[in-house]
Design a protein around this motif. Structure first.
Motif, mmCIF file in Angstrom:
data_model
loop_
_atom_site.group_PDB
_atom_site.id
_atom_site.type_symbol
_atom_site.label_atom_id
_atom_site.label_comp_id
_atom_site.label_asym_id
_atom_site.label_seq_id
_atom_site.Cartn_x
_atom_site.Cartn_y
_atom_site.Cartn_z
ATOM 1 N N THR A 85 3.458 5.765 -8.636
ATOM 2 C CA THR A 85 3.706 6.466 -9.891
ATOM 3 C C THR A 85 3.548 5.542 -11.088
ATOM 4 O OG1 THR A 85 6.069 5.957 -9.893
ATOM 5 C CG2 THR A 85 5.400 7.974 -8.778
ATOM 6 N N TYR A 131 8.261 4.682 -15.201
ATOM 7 C CA TYR A 131 9.191 5.734 -15.625
ATOM 8 C C TYR A 131 8.712 7.132 -15.240
ATOM 9 C CZ TYR A 131 10.625 1.782 -18.452
ATOM 10 O OH TYR A 131 10.994 0.531 -18.863
ATOM 11 N N ARG A 132 7.779 7.193 -14.338
ATOM 12 C CA ARG A 132 7.161 8.452 -13.887
ATOM 13 C C ARG A 132 6.699 9.303 -15.071
ATOM 14 N NH1 ARG A 132 8.157 11.195 -8.162
ATOM 15 N NH2 ARG A 132 6.373 12.554 -8.241
ATOM 16 N N PHE A 133 6.179 8.624 -16.102
ATOM 17 C CA PHE A 133 5.614 9.328 -17.246
ATOM 18 C C PHE A 133 4.536 10.283 -16.770
ATOM 19 C CE2 PHE A 133 6.582 5.699 -20.411
ATOM 20 C CZ PHE A 133 7.779 6.287 -20.772
ATOM 21 N N ARG A 134 4.448 11.407 -17.408
ATOM 22 C CA ARG A 134 3.442 12.423 -17.071
ATOM 23 C C ARG A 134 2.178 12.135 -17.874
ATOM 24 N NH1 ARG A 134 6.046 16.548 -14.370
ATOM 25 N NH2 ARG A 134 4.678 18.193 -15.114
ATOM 26 N N LYS A 194 -3.178 12.665 -16.965
ATOM 27 C CA LYS A 194 -3.850 13.944 -17.180
ATOM 28 C C LYS A 194 -5.104 13.709 -18.004
ATOM 29 C CE LYS A 194 -0.530 14.753 -20.806
ATOM 30 N NZ LYS A 194 0.653 15.432 -21.164
ATOM 31 N N GLN A 253 -2.098 13.437 -9.576
ATOM 32 C CA GLN A 253 -1.237 14.376 -10.284
ATOM 33 C C GLN A 253 -0.883 13.786 -11.648
ATOM 34 O OE1 GLN A 253 0.084 17.429 -8.708
ATOM 35 N NE2 GLN A 253 -1.760 16.889 -7.578
ATOM 36 N N ILE A 254 -0.224 14.537 -12.510
ATOM 37 C CA ILE A 254 0.062 14.004 -13.845
ATOM 38 C C ILE A 254 1.130 12.911 -13.821
ATOM 39 C CG2 ILE A 254 -0.688 16.052 -15.065
ATOM 40 C CD1 ILE A 254 2.210 16.838 -15.460
ATOM 41 N N ASP A 255 1.917 12.831 -12.735
ATOM 42 C CA ASP A 255 2.954 11.794 -12.695
ATOM 43 C C ASP A 255 2.961 10.974 -11.405
ATOM 44 O OD1 ASP A 255 3.879 13.775 -11.022
ATOM 45 O OD2 ASP A 255 5.928 13.725 -11.779
ATOM 46 N N HIS A 256 1.965 11.133 -10.558
ATOM 47 C CA HIS A 256 1.863 10.296 -9.358
ATOM 48 C C HIS A 256 0.477 10.439 -8.725
ATOM 49 C CE1 HIS A 256 3.120 14.195 -7.696
ATOM 50 N NE2 HIS A 256 2.635 13.810 -6.537
ATOM 51 N N TRP A 267 2.166 0.718 -13.998
ATOM 52 C CA TRP A 267 2.689 1.333 -12.770
ATOM 53 C C TRP A 267 4.106 0.866 -12.461
ATOM 54 C CZ3 TRP A 267 -0.467 5.063 -11.460
ATOM 55 C CH2 TRP A 267 -1.833 4.929 -11.672
#
Length: 144
Positions: free
Chosen positions: A21, A24-27, A30, A58-61, A107
């Motif tokens: 990810t 901070y698992r930012f989205r 994209k 994916q947008i966060d991973h 990351w």
């Protein structure tokens, strides 16, 4: 065609499911950023002699099923992928560097890895359809 690959003194089939990810698992994965991550994974994996079997950004991973020759450790692979991709993203998308929370790291420090064995088809299907399953779960939660 054999399920195994061959090098000079070894027959091998080392296949892994890896998930990691952004910090901070930012989205953030994209549009063009996600496309660049996808492209970089393909290019850098091939440079290391690895074969991407399934890839879903994916947008966060990121989900990756990959065949890795036995001469390359998973930690070396992930260090190369995460390091090179971060450098590429920061140079191609300078607005990412402006967020002070990154601290020059794109990351998260860790990652998930599992060897793919007998359940290969199930894991590949999961990676391929992960986005659709996630949307269904979110829709169900919204209804509750």
């Amino acid at each position: 065609m054999s399920r195994y690959q061959q090098a000079s003194h070894v027959f091998w089939r080392c296949q892994y499911h890896i998930v990691w990810t952004p910090k901070y698992r930012f989205r953030i994965l994209k549009d063009n950023v996600g496309k660049e991550v996808w492209r970089c994974i393909q290019v850098y994996s091939a440079q290391l002699g690895c074969e991407v079997v399934e890839l879903n950004v994916q947008i966060d991973h990121v989900h990756l099923v990959i065949k890795v020759p036995p001469k390359i450790s998973i930690s070396k692979l992930m260090g190369a992928l995460k390091g090179k991709i971060a450098l590429k993203l920061f140079s191609k998308f300078p607005h990412l560097r402006k967020n002070k929370m990154w601290g020059n790291r794109f990351w998260q420090r860790g990652y998930f890895v599992d060897s793919v064995g007998i359940n290969e088809d199930i894991i590949r299907r999961y990676v391929r359809h992960q986005e659709k399953m996630e949307r269904q779960e979110q829709a169900e939660l919204a209804l509750d």
